[in-house]
Design a protein around this motif. Sequence first.
Motif, mmCIF file in Angstrom:
data_model
loop_
_atom_site.group_PDB
_atom_site.id
_atom_site.type_symbol
_atom_site.label_atom_id
_atom_site.label_comp_id
_atom_site.label_asym_id
_atom_site.label_seq_id
_atom_site.Cartn_x
_atom_site.Cartn_y
_atom_site.Cartn_z
ATOM 1 N N PRO A 158 0.815 -1.229 0.000
ATOM 2 C CA PRO A 158 0.000 0.000 0.000
ATOM 3 C C PRO A 158 0.846 1.276 0.000
ATOM 4 C CG PRO A 158 -0.873 -1.571 1.584
ATOM 5 C CD PRO A 158 0.438 -2.118 1.104
ATOM 6 N N ARG A 159 2.001 1.229 0.629
ATOM 7 C CA ARG A 159 2.877 2.412 0.637
ATOM 8 C C ARG A 159 3.522 2.631 -0.722
ATOM 9 N NH1 ARG A 159 2.742 0.579 5.848
ATOM 10 N NH2 ARG A 159 2.598 2.187 7.442
ATOM 11 N N SER A 164 0.769 4.018 -3.027
ATOM 12 C CA SER A 164 0.474 5.429 -2.734
ATOM 13 C C SER A 164 1.677 6.342 -2.977
ATOM 14 C CB SER A 164 -0.007 5.586 -1.290
ATOM 15 O OG SER A 164 1.066 5.370 -0.398
ATOM 16 N N ARG A 165 2.805 5.728 -3.383
ATOM 17 C CA ARG A 165 4.048 6.456 -3.682
ATOM 18 C C ARG A 165 4.560 7.215 -2.461
ATOM 19 N NH1 ARG A 165 5.335 5.917 -8.762
ATOM 20 N NH2 ARG A 165 6.665 7.751 -8.925
ATOM 21 N N ASP A 166 4.287 6.681 -1.282
ATOM 22 C CA ASP A 166 4.753 7.246 -0.020
ATOM 23 C C ASP A 166 6.202 6.819 0.198
ATOM 24 O OD1 ASP A 166 4.931 8.268 2.598
ATOM 25 O OD2 ASP A 166 4.108 6.421 3.454
#
Length: 140
Positions: A102-103, A106-108
């Motif tokens: 998920p990170r 989300s390109r976090d």
Amino acid sequence: MAARFQALAPWLAALWWGSLTTLGAVVVPLLFVHLPSPALAGGMAAKLFTAQTWLGTGCGLFLLLLSRSSQGQPTTGRLQSAMMFIMLGVLLALLSEFAVAPRIVSRDNLRLWHSVGSAMFALQWLCAGVTFWKMTRTQG
């Protein structure tokens, strides 16, 4: 009947390790070479990694089930010696899917999480490889 199911263990380990090898060494690199954009390749790779998570989790859980005797006691031998690697591989797959992916999506902090995900994939590949080796080595 139990011996027939025990005979599935090397095949499950081969499927797990082989699918990780094929995905990581062939399929995903080809996506980035042949698809028109890195974003498109990354999106498709994410879907394939999700499928791999469920394939690896299924193989690992079935291997763990096979490692138990009909009386609920752990069996000895190849499956028992691989149990730690099976559990670690499944844990890595699930953590990659639910904590890291998920990170990345989300390109976090993409560089960090992509590196963490790649390391976890490599460790899962090693766990599956050790499991496969333990399932196929000859006694003696």
